[in-house]
Scaffold this motif. Structure first.
Motif, PDB file in Angstrom:
ATOM      1  N   ILE A 298      -2.550   7.903  20.969  1.00  0.00           N
ATOM      2  CA  ILE A 298      -1.856   7.674  19.698  1.00  0.00           C
ATOM      3  C   ILE A 298      -0.876   6.525  19.869  1.00  0.00           C
ATOM      4  N   LEU A 299      -0.850   5.630  18.902  1.00  0.00           N
ATOM      5  CA  LEU A 299       0.128   4.538  18.890  1.00  0.00           C
ATOM      6  C   LEU A 299       0.767   4.488  17.509  1.00  0.00           C
ATOM      7  N   VAL A 300       2.089   4.656  17.461  1.00  0.00           N
ATOM      8  CA  VAL A 300       2.830   4.580  16.210  1.00  0.00           C
ATOM      9  C   VAL A 300       3.659   3.297  16.222  1.00  0.00           C
ATOM     10  N   GLU A 301       3.523   2.505  15.172  1.00  0.00           N
ATOM     11  CA  GLU A 301       4.247   1.244  15.066  1.00  0.00           C
ATOM     12  C   GLU A 301       5.102   1.232  13.803  1.00  0.00           C
TER      13      GLU A 301
ATOM     14  N   LEU B 248      -0.786   5.595   7.019  1.00  0.00           N
ATOM     15  CA  LEU B 248       0.473   4.972   6.622  1.00  0.00           C
ATOM     16  C   LEU B 248       1.474   6.026   6.159  1.00  0.00           C
ATOM     17  N   LEU B 249       2.669   5.972   6.749  1.00  0.00           N
ATOM     18  CA  LEU B 249       3.758   6.866   6.362  1.00  0.00           C
ATOM     19  C   LEU B 249       4.984   6.032   6.010  1.00  0.00           C
ATOM     20  N   ARG B 250       5.729   6.511   5.040  1.00  0.00           N
ATOM     21  CA  ARG B 250       6.971   5.854   4.640  1.00  0.00           C
ATOM     22  C   ARG B 250       8.090   6.905   4.621  1.00  0.00           C
ATOM     23  N   PRO B 251       8.653   7.235   5.779  1.00  0.00           N
ATOM     24  CA  PRO B 251       9.688   8.272   5.830  1.00  0.00           C
ATOM     25  C   PRO B 251      10.889   7.915   4.950  1.00  0.00           C
ATOM     26  N   PRO B 252      11.336   8.845   4.116  1.00  0.00           N
ATOM     27  CA  PRO B 252      12.477   8.569   3.240  1.00  0.00           C
ATOM     28  C   PRO B 252      13.758   8.408   4.055  1.00  0.00           C
ATOM     29  N   VAL B 253      14.432   7.282   3.863  1.00  0.00           N
ATOM     30  CA  VAL B 253      15.592   6.971   4.695  1.00  0.00           C
ATOM     31  C   VAL B 253      16.725   7.965   4.488  1.00  0.00           C
ATOM     32  N   GLU B 254      16.799   8.570   3.308  1.00  0.00           N
ATOM     33  CA  GLU B 254      17.888   9.507   3.060  1.00  0.00           C
ATOM     34  C   GLU B 254      17.683  10.833   3.804  1.00  0.00           C
ATOM     35  N   GLN B 255      16.450  11.131   4.216  1.00  0.00           N
ATOM     36  CA  GLN B 255      16.173  12.369   4.934  1.00  0.00           C
ATOM     37  C   GLN B 255      15.916  12.160   6.415  1.00  0.00           C
ATOM     38  N   VAL B 256      15.411  10.986   6.773  1.00  0.00           N
ATOM     39  CA  VAL B 256      15.060  10.723   8.173  1.00  0.00           C
ATOM     40  C   VAL B 256      15.805   9.471   8.642  1.00  0.00           C
ATOM     41  N   PRO B 257      16.944   9.631   9.294  1.00  0.00           N
ATOM     42  CA  PRO B 257      17.700   8.473   9.771  1.00  0.00           C
ATOM     43  C   PRO B 257      16.937   7.741  10.875  1.00  0.00           C
ATOM     44  N   PRO B 258      17.251   6.469  11.099  1.00  0.00           N
ATOM     45  CA  PRO B 258      16.490   5.663  12.071  1.00  0.00           C
ATOM     46  C   PRO B 258      16.406   6.259  13.471  1.00  0.00           C
ATOM     47  N   HIS B 259      17.470   6.947  13.931  1.00  0.00           N
ATOM     48  CA  HIS B 259      17.429   7.457  15.301  1.00  0.00           C
ATOM     49  C   HIS B 259      16.439   8.603  15.472  1.00  0.00           C
ATOM     50  N   ARG B 260      15.884   9.121  14.357  1.00  0.00           N
ATOM     51  CA  ARG B 260      14.874  10.186  14.438  1.00  0.00           C
ATOM     52  C   ARG B 260      13.445   9.639  14.497  1.00  0.00           C
TER      53      ARG B 260
ATOM     54  N   PRO C 207       8.245  -5.042   2.098  1.00  0.00           N
ATOM     55  CA  PRO C 207       9.147  -5.255   0.957  1.00  0.00           C
ATOM     56  C   PRO C 207       9.707  -3.965   0.382  1.00  0.00           C
ATOM     57  N   ASP C 208       9.003  -2.849   0.615  1.00  0.00           N
ATOM     58  CA  ASP C 208       9.454  -1.555   0.108  1.00  0.00           C
ATOM     59  C   ASP C 208      10.229  -0.749   1.146  1.00  0.00           C
ATOM     60  N   GLY C 209      10.601  -1.399   2.251  1.00  0.00           N
ATOM     61  CA  GLY C 209      11.333  -0.701   3.301  1.00  0.00           C
ATOM     62  C   GLY C 209      10.462  -0.450   4.522  1.00  0.00           C
ATOM     63  N   PRO C 210      11.041   0.128   5.577  1.00  0.00           N
ATOM     64  CA  PRO C 210      10.286   0.361   6.805  1.00  0.00           C
ATOM     65  C   PRO C 210       9.172   1.373   6.595  1.00  0.00           C
ATOM     66  N   ALA C 211       8.086   1.168   7.319  1.00  0.00           N
ATOM     67  CA  ALA C 211       6.937   2.068   7.250  1.00  0.00           C
ATOM     68  C   ALA C 211       6.433   2.322   8.664  1.00  0.00           C
TER      69      ALA C 211
ATOM     70  N   ALA D 177       0.838  -1.204   0.000  1.00  0.00           N
ATOM     71  CA  ALA D 177       0.000   0.000   0.000  1.00  0.00           C
ATOM     72  C   ALA D 177       0.872   1.253   0.000  1.00  0.00           C
ATOM     73  N   PRO D 178       0.439   2.300  -0.691  1.00  0.00           N
ATOM     74  CA  PRO D 178       1.238   3.523  -0.769  1.00  0.00           C
ATOM     75  C   PRO D 178       1.112   4.365   0.494  1.00  0.00           C
ATOM     76  N   GLU D 179       2.071   5.269   0.654  1.00  0.00           N
ATOM     77  CA  GLU D 179       2.008   6.228   1.743  1.00  0.00           C
ATOM     78  C   GLU D 179       0.700   7.028   1.650  1.00  0.00           C
ATOM     79  N   ARG D 180       0.165   7.381   2.820  1.00  0.00           N
ATOM     80  CA  ARG D 180      -1.040   8.206   2.971  1.00  0.00           C
ATOM     81  C   ARG D 180      -2.328   7.447   2.713  1.00  0.00           C
ATOM     82  N   LEU D 181      -2.267   6.125   2.742  1.00  0.00           N
ATOM     83  CA  LEU D 181      -3.508   5.369   2.845  1.00  0.00           C
ATOM     84  C   LEU D 181      -3.972   5.461   4.296  1.00  0.00           C
ATOM     85  N   VAL D 182      -5.265   5.700   4.482  1.00  0.00           N
ATOM     86  CA  VAL D 182      -5.844   5.845   5.813  1.00  0.00           C
ATOM     87  C   VAL D 182      -6.975   4.833   5.977  1.00  0.00           C
TER      88      VAL D 182
END
Length: 262
Positions: free
Chosen positions: A130-133, A72-84, A138-142, A37-42
């Motif tokens: 609010i709960l964020v998981e 659903l959000l898919r933060p771009p790894v090149e802009q948002v490193p895991p520690h953020r 297959p397309d990376g972390p979401a 599913a693409p980013e911004r599916l609700v």
């Protein structure tokens, strides 16, 4: 009051799928994300039967009594490193708080992301959780951002005495469809700002916080307790507490309960 349409809502920036009933919108959306599913599916449900919160707490949302949805959000790894990533729950809490303030409600943020509504008697009661998981796809972390906002629960339907609903405090009906769209635009708008500058929302979060500046007691999983003044939010979303032994930072996963010192 039902959400106005039973069909999918398309806003240009997001797609909303409305389910009459679901065990957990987070679980449904996580499955969709793994299927591509693409980013911004609700996913929205009128009746959530097995909602999940922090520390695996569960509850049931009465029919048509709340806004219960996951985005659903898919933060771009090149802009948002895991520690953020731990900042994402705070971003979501700030978005909800900002929207409700625009709607005229006296709300503030209890760290990390509980939205509290000030009652006519001056109490602060929880109106939104609010709960964020983070999930692997297959397309990376979401990130699945689950939000439960009490819109029209009656006093008898409240899950705990420290909770409330918008209608209880305002005395008037809530247009859930309009509020849902406002919340989603606010959430995605704050998300875009965060991706562009992962540290840029700290001042706004601090201004909305009802935790910073207060004496607090943080109860930790090992039975220890930290008591001191909540002074700041660090770059990874941790709460900084000034104790008699010095400053200590705790993450949301490190704390069982955070309470004000009476």
């Amino acid at each position: 009051m039902r959400i106005a349409t039973a069909s999918d809502v398309q806003d240009g920036d997001f797609v909303v799928e409305i389910l009459p009933e679901a065990p957990s919108t987070n679980a449904v959306l996580a499955d969709r994300a793994r299927d591509g599913a693409p980013e911004r599916l609700v996913i929205v449900t009128e009746h959530q039967t097995s909602g999940r919160g922090r520390l695996d707490r569960t509850w049931e949302t009465p029919l048509h009594s709340a806004l219960t949805f996951s985005a659903l959000l898919r933060p771009p790894v090149e802009q948002v490193p895991p520690h953020r990533w731990p900042w994402l729950p705070l971003v979501a809490g700030l978005a909800v708080t900002s929207v409700l303030r625009e709607e005229g409600y006296a709300v503030g943020l209890k760290w990390p992301n509980d939205v509290l509504l000030r009652t006519s008697s001056g109490e602060e009661r929880k109106v939104c959780g609010i709960l964020v998981e983070r999930i692997e796809t297959p397309d990376g972390p979401a990130a699945v951002v689950g939000i439960g906002l009490n819109t029209s629960l009656t006093p008898e339907e409240l899950p705990v005495p420290a909770a409330t609903s918008l209608e209880i405090e305002s005395g008037g009906p809530v247009d859930r469809t309009t509020l849902l769209l406002h919340l989603l635009r606010g959430l995605f708008g704050h998300y875009v700002d965060w991706v562009a500058d992962p540290d840029g929302l700290r001042p706004a979060y601090a201004a909305a916080s009802v935790t910073l500046g207060r004496q607090v007691r943080a109860e930790l999983p090992d039975g220890q307790t930290l008591v001191g003044t909540a002074t700041a939010i660090d770059e990874t979303g941790r709460l900084v507490i000034a104790t008699e032994q010095g400053e200590q930072a705790v993450g949301a996963g490190d704390v069982v309960h955070l309470r004000p010192v009476q």
